[in-house]
Design an enzyme around this catalytic site. Structure first.
Site, PDB file in Angstrom:
ATOM      1  N   ASP A  67       6.760  -1.949 -70.087  1.00 44.46           N
ATOM      2  CA  ASP A  67       7.855  -1.186 -70.683  1.00 44.46           C
ATOM      3  C   ASP A  67       8.654  -0.416 -69.632  1.00 44.46           C
ATOM      4  OD1 ASP A  67       5.742   0.549 -70.117  1.00 44.46           O
ATOM      5  OD2 ASP A  67       5.292   0.970 -72.198  1.00 44.46           O
ATOM      6  N   ASN A 136      -1.832   8.604 -79.971  1.00 47.95           N
ATOM      7  CA  ASN A 136      -1.578   8.152 -81.347  1.00 47.95           C
ATOM      8  C   ASN A 136      -1.888   6.666 -81.544  1.00 47.95           C
ATOM      9  OD1 ASN A 136       0.513   6.812 -80.079  1.00 47.95           O
ATOM     10  ND2 ASN A 136       2.170   7.919 -81.093  1.00 47.95           N
ATOM     11  N   HIS A 138      -0.721   4.132 -79.661  1.00 50.26           N
ATOM     12  CA  HIS A 138       0.301   3.151 -79.235  1.00 50.26           C
ATOM     13  C   HIS A 138      -0.185   2.358 -78.016  1.00 50.26           C
ATOM     14  CE1 HIS A 138       2.505   6.297 -76.493  1.00 50.26           C
ATOM     15  NE2 HIS A 138       1.714   5.568 -75.749  1.00 50.26           N
ATOM     16  N   GLU A 143       4.835   2.029 -81.129  1.00 52.45           N
ATOM     17  CA  GLU A 143       4.432   3.273 -81.772  1.00 52.45           C
ATOM     18  C   GLU A 143       3.936   2.998 -83.191  1.00 52.45           C
ATOM     19  OE1 GLU A 143       4.123   5.919 -80.130  1.00 52.45           O
ATOM     20  OE2 GLU A 143       5.936   6.671 -79.184  1.00 52.45           O
TER      21      GLU A 143
END
Ligand code: F6R
Length: 243
Positions: A67, A136, A138, A143
């Site tokens: 990314d 979280n 991801h 996400e």
């Protein structure tokens, strides 16, 4: 899924570096899928040391990163291209023209996402993909959401991710709000995956790897469907086996 429990961050970094070096030893022209963030920094330091000691040769390796932030100048000290230069590319004999990241500054971001997906596909996808995991759950910047994108795409970062990543910027305001990331499908097409995790804030995400459920609200759980995943973690991140 194979779980390797390490004493601490240093051991986790060493074990992950070994797995990556084994891949290069088996296939000198391997395609390595790379991640940024705090988790793999120690592994990159190990790789740089081993290169200096003549233990690993990157001259035929190609890299594809997961990314990149959108609309952050590539020369910014927090761009993922800069991170990779500083932590690995500038210190080993990788050919720079064999290192790829999505272009988060492309005029047409959607066209760039399509181009990057095709580039990774044309390379045959990663032989080994290194992953960190967000608090979280991801992976890359996939996400938590009701649905997950299969291919490379532009995504909005969750407030919790912006907060977590603000430690690298002068203030939370300066954290880019969007990123381009490989999709869950791009990641899952890697031949092998090494997921790294360090620290107690990753414990919950790793524990979800025992759930037996692929939950789009915890994207890392999709890795349960991949045939060759090794999870390398330190004591603080050690998952709690619930079943
Ligand atoms: C980075 C990436 C992210 C990070 C994750 C964990 O390229 O794709 O998914 O792996 O946010 O970040 P750290 O390692 O900083 O805790």
């Amino acid at each position: 899924m194979k779980f390797i429990r390490c004493k601490n961050y240093e051991e986790m970094s060493r074990v992950a570096a070994n797995l990556l070096e084994e891949t290069i030893a088996e296939k000198p022209d391997a395609v390595l899928g790379l991640a940024t963030g705090s988790t793999p920094e120690g592994m990159y330091a190990e790789l740089c040391r081993d290169y200096k000691d003549g233990k690993v040769d990157f001259s035929h390796v190609t890299t594809v990163n997961l990314d990149e932030y959108c609309n952050l100048p590539v020369e910014h000290e927090q761009s993922y291209r800069t991170f990779m230069n500083v932590n690995l590319f500038d210190h080993v004999n990788l050919r720079k023209d064999h290192t790829f990241l999505p272009d988060g500054n492309a005029a047409d971001l959607n066209a760039e996402a399509v181009r990057y997906e095709k580039l990774v596909a044309d390379l045959g996808y990663a032989d080994l993909q290194i992953l960190g995991v967000g608090r979280n759950g991801h992976i890359g910047f996939n996400e938590p959401a009701d649905t997950l994108f299969v291919d490379t795409h532009v995504t909005a970062l969750k407030p919790s991710t912006i907060k977590d990543n603000s430690r690298f910027f002068a203030s939370e305001k300066e954290v880019p709000k969007r990123a381009m990331t490989m999709g869950i499908g791009t990641i899952m097409k890697a031949k092998k995956i090494v997921l790294m995790a360090s620290g107690s804030n990753k414990k919950e995400a790793l524990t979800a790897l025992y759930s037996g459920v692929a939950d789009s609200m915890i994207p890392v759980t999709f890795l349960q469907m991949h045939p060759d995943v090794t999870v390398v973690f330190d004591e603080a991140a050690a998952p709690e086996r619930k079943n």
